[in-house]
Design a protein around this motif. Sequence first.
Motif, PDB file in Angstrom:
ATOM      1  N   LEU A  40       0.764  -1.274   0.507  1.00 22.53           N
ATOM      2  CA  LEU A  40       0.053   0.212   0.311  1.00 22.53           C
ATOM      3  C   LEU A  40       1.166   0.806  -0.414  1.00 22.53           C
ATOM      4  N   GLY A  41       0.564   2.304  -1.048  1.00 21.60           N
ATOM      5  CA  GLY A  41       1.306   3.650  -1.114  1.00 21.60           C
ATOM      6  C   GLY A  41       0.813   4.601  -0.139  1.00 21.60           C
ATOM      7  N   SER A  42       2.041   4.993   0.903  1.00 13.20           N
ATOM      8  CA  SER A  42       1.343   6.280   1.423  1.00 13.20           C
ATOM      9  C   SER A  42       0.535   7.354   1.097  1.00 13.20           C
ATOM     10  N   ASN A  43       0.476   8.398   1.652  1.00 11.14           N
ATOM     11  CA  ASN A  43      -0.436   9.445   1.499  1.00 11.14           C
ATOM     12  C   ASN A  43       0.291  10.501   0.697  1.00 11.14           C
ATOM     13  N   ILE A  44       1.554  10.562  -0.005  1.00 17.39           N
ATOM     14  CA  ILE A  44       2.484  11.343  -0.836  1.00 17.39           C
ATOM     15  C   ILE A  44       2.645  11.387  -1.861  1.00 17.39           C
ATOM     16  N   ALA A  45       3.546  12.310  -1.910  1.00 16.49           N
ATOM     17  CA  ALA A  45       3.407  12.871  -3.591  1.00 16.49           C
ATOM     18  C   ALA A  45       5.231  11.671  -4.082  1.00 16.49           C
ATOM     19  N   TRP A  46       4.937  11.485  -5.637  1.00 15.01           N
ATOM     20  CA  TRP A  46       6.503  10.493  -6.189  1.00 15.01           C
ATOM     21  C   TRP A  46       7.022  11.539  -5.893  1.00 15.01           C
ATOM     22  N   LEU A  47       8.483  12.028  -5.437  1.00 14.56           N
ATOM     23  CA  LEU A  47       8.885  12.691  -6.062  1.00 14.56           C
ATOM     24  C   LEU A  47      10.793  12.236  -6.395  1.00 14.56           C
ATOM     25  N   SER A  48      10.753  13.179  -6.800  1.00 16.70           N
ATOM     26  CA  SER A  48      12.438  12.994  -7.453  1.00 16.70           C
ATOM     27  C   SER A  48      13.453  13.335  -6.546  1.00 16.70           C
ATOM     28  N   ARG A  49      14.975  12.779  -6.942  1.00 10.00           N
ATOM     29  CA  ARG A  49      15.611  13.304  -5.608  1.00 10.00           C
ATOM     30  C   ARG A  49      15.905  14.652  -5.632  1.00 10.00           C
ATOM     31  N   TYR A  50      15.679  15.510  -6.742  1.00  8.58           N
ATOM     32  CA  TYR A  50      16.143  16.578  -6.255  1.00  8.58           C
ATOM     33  C   TYR A  50      14.628  17.106  -5.199  1.00  8.58           C
ATOM     34  N   GLU A  51      13.661  16.765  -5.531  1.00  7.73           N
ATOM     35  CA  GLU A  51      11.867  16.950  -5.502  1.00  7.73           C
ATOM     36  C   GLU A  51      11.857  16.469  -4.032  1.00  7.73           C
ATOM     37  N   LEU A  52      12.891  15.728  -3.524  1.00 10.18           N
ATOM     38  CA  LEU A  52      12.737  15.094  -1.990  1.00 10.18           C
ATOM     39  C   LEU A  52      13.995  16.495  -1.576  1.00 10.18           C
ATOM     40  N   LYS A  64      25.634  11.291  -2.732  1.00 12.74           N
ATOM     41  CA  LYS A  64      25.930  10.190  -3.513  1.00 12.74           C
ATOM     42  C   LYS A  64      26.509   9.362  -5.182  1.00 12.74           C
ATOM     43  N   PRO A  65      26.359   8.434  -5.238  1.00 17.89           N
ATOM     44  CA  PRO A  65      25.486   7.436  -6.489  1.00 17.89           C
ATOM     45  C   PRO A  65      24.224   7.370  -5.874  1.00 17.89           C
ATOM     46  N   LYS A  66      23.198   7.055  -6.765  1.00 19.12           N
ATOM     47  CA  LYS A  66      22.606   6.638  -7.045  1.00 19.12           C
ATOM     48  C   LYS A  66      22.114   5.221  -6.762  1.00 19.12           C
ATOM     49  N   GLU A  67      22.923   3.981  -7.190  1.00 17.72           N
ATOM     50  CA  GLU A  67      23.075   2.800  -6.798  1.00 17.72           C
ATOM     51  C   GLU A  67      23.180   3.083  -5.157  1.00 17.72           C
ATOM     52  N   SER A  68      24.025   3.602  -4.312  1.00 12.77           N
ATOM     53  CA  SER A  68      24.173   3.757  -3.377  1.00 12.77           C
ATOM     54  C   SER A  68      23.031   4.054  -2.705  1.00 12.77           C
ATOM     55  N   ILE A  69      22.420   4.271  -2.575  1.00 11.50           N
ATOM     56  CA  ILE A  69      21.408   4.985  -1.786  1.00 11.50           C
ATOM     57  C   ILE A  69      19.806   3.569  -1.536  1.00 11.50           C
ATOM     58  N   SER A  70      19.979   3.795  -0.659  1.00 15.96           N
ATOM     59  CA  SER A  70      19.133   2.376   0.349  1.00 15.96           C
ATOM     60  C   SER A  70      17.640   2.897  -0.127  1.00 15.96           C
ATOM     61  N   SER A  71      16.937   1.230  -0.127  1.00 18.74           N
ATOM     62  CA  SER A  71      15.462   1.795  -0.301  1.00 18.74           C
ATOM     63  C   SER A  71      14.485   2.082   1.016  1.00 18.74           C
ATOM     64  N   ASP A  72      15.898   1.715   1.985  1.00 17.55           N
ATOM     65  CA  ASP A  72      14.830   2.427   3.334  1.00 17.55           C
ATOM     66  C   ASP A  72      15.066   4.187   3.741  1.00 17.55           C
ATOM     67  N   SER A  73      16.094   5.147   2.531  1.00 20.30           N
ATOM     68  CA  SER A  73      15.922   6.212   2.838  1.00 20.30           C
ATOM     69  C   SER A  73      14.608   6.917   2.734  1.00 20.30           C
ATOM     70  N   ILE A  74      14.784   7.617   3.082  1.00 18.93           N
ATOM     71  CA  ILE A  74      13.608   9.082   3.030  1.00 18.93           C
ATOM     72  C   ILE A  74      12.922   9.300   2.167  1.00 18.93           C
ATOM     73  N   GLN A  75      11.325   8.562   1.437  1.00 19.55           N
ATOM     74  CA  GLN A  75      10.850   9.117  -0.084  1.00 19.55           C
ATOM     75  C   GLN A  75      10.128  10.305   0.887  1.00 19.55           C
ATOM     76  N   SER A  76       9.830  10.707   1.850  1.00 19.41           N
ATOM     77  CA  SER A  76       9.133  12.086   1.706  1.00 19.41           C
ATOM     78  C   SER A  76       9.312  12.795   3.254  1.00 19.41           C
ATOM     79  N   PRO A  77       9.256  13.795   3.245  1.00 22.03           N
ATOM     80  CA  PRO A  77       9.340  13.910   4.609  1.00 22.03           C
ATOM     81  C   PRO A  77       7.915  14.430   5.244  1.00 22.03           C
TER      82      PRO A  77
END
Length: 556
Positions: free
Chosen positions: A164-176, A273-286
């Motif tokens: 289930l997706g959270s009630n957040i907007a999908w953000l690119s790296r810069y937007e985040l 950091k290189p995009k590949e090194s960023i973990s899936s458990d990193s912040i997706q939205s503030p």
Amino acid sequence: MFKKTSEKAQLSVFSNPNSFLTDRSERFYEENGAWHNLFKNQVTLRVEESLFEVLYSKETGSPNASVRIMVAMMILKEANRWSDSQLFEQCRFNLLVRRALGLVNMDDPIPSESTYYLFRKRIVDHERDGNPNLLEQTFASVTKGQAKDFHVSGRSIRMDSKLLGSNIAWLSRYELIHETVQLFCSKADFTKLETALSQSEMELVKSLLAEKGNKVVYRCSGEEVKIKLIDLGVLIFRLLDVYRELSNDYYTILSRLFEEQFDVDEHKIVIPKPKESISSDSIQSPHDTDCHYRNKDGNQVKGYSVNVTESCDKGGLNLISGVEVKKADAADNTFLEKAIIQAKELFCDQVENVHADGAYHSPSNQDFVSSKNAELILNAIQGPKGRYDLELDENGILTVKDLKTGIQQEALKMKDTQKWRVKTTEHYRYFTDKEIKACTLRKKIESIPQEVLNIRNNVEATIFQLGYHYTNDKTRYRGLIRHKMWANIRCLWVNFARIAKHVKNNADSDLLKVIFAQICFAETTTTKIKSKIFEIKTKIRTITQIYLNIKLSAFS
């Protein structure tokens, strides 16, 4: 100050709804099998209010509003997808909803909006402090009572998960990064910013506050975005230094974001950091730092994984025994142990069969299920089928068959290890105990009848009902705790809907039995009457024949 709600409602002479209803309406209003009365008896009155006593002061303050009613209101809201304003409108003016809440008089008050919101906030804060989720405990308490009353066996259970997706907007790296810095600066002391930052840094802050990140990405080229990303990293580094004595949530989020997205070299130069090194458990939205990213078979989600477990015995009523919510990157096999323990506590009988898909398989899960004297029935296991068929007999002799060439040979066990090897055309092939168990399990799954494997598939209907109002698999909530609340509330409603259907089917069955008994009685009565008529007709014929014989004798 905590105070329990009285279970015996006092009827009023002047405000009792029955006084204003016609006979037909009153019969429906009082019918035990109607949904509003079933909900009151099977859900509202089953809520154990003492669980929520920890939220209130024991000495000071006015008595709390009815906890039972507020929990029931939350369930009805999720059942009908009402907004808060619709919920309170229904609770004030809909007689059936009021009856479901246990409000038997027209003038019985409902909790105010502020009391309702404060109650939800207290539940969230209670778990945030490291305590158990009170609505999860309520679900277990209510379901255990229902399972006992309706004799839900629970010998067989099945489970499945849903993203289930959270009630957040999908953000690119810069937007985040842009939005996180924007949120922090909007809450920060602006006077301190103007004092500590340079003029160019202040201009960057003002530009961040004036424009959304998606607009920046839209009007800039890829190279320009990369440069702006570095500028944001330098600005965050300065902000963290300026506000290093700050300890609020916004500072914590900004600090975590910087650690996940940037590195600082020995010359204190900030580098993304290189995009590949960023973990899936990193912040997706503030706005929801709990949600994680996951790509499951092409289904990309920033949110949570929900696991549902239910009984699946043939015949009778089946109920959901537990629902668990974790961050989206949680593996399915991490749900199994808790699900079995919950089912064992709630249902009447010991769990004997656990139906699940291959994602729930792991050696530790197999051992756990065996320790509970149960069997884990999988419809598959993850990974491709191996080239070799392995057969380990009771004497410890391993027979290896190459499925590609058809060659079969006995493997040699290595000394002091749990390994075997065979000689191939080019080299030796080694086999571990894990590979042997996996091969044995695959053959076991292949031998399971299809009708047994299909038992697990029906749990997908329960998963569908859980997220029925979220067709795009995106909820209205943010945060792990609120998703736990939503999942348990929604499952309480699904269980109630099953109970209502079960009661109705039994009532229809009882009615058919009565009708059948009446028909049988009528047929029996009719048969007896016909038999009596035939007996009378026979006697009349006999008497008539005797009379004719007498007349003939007299005439002759």
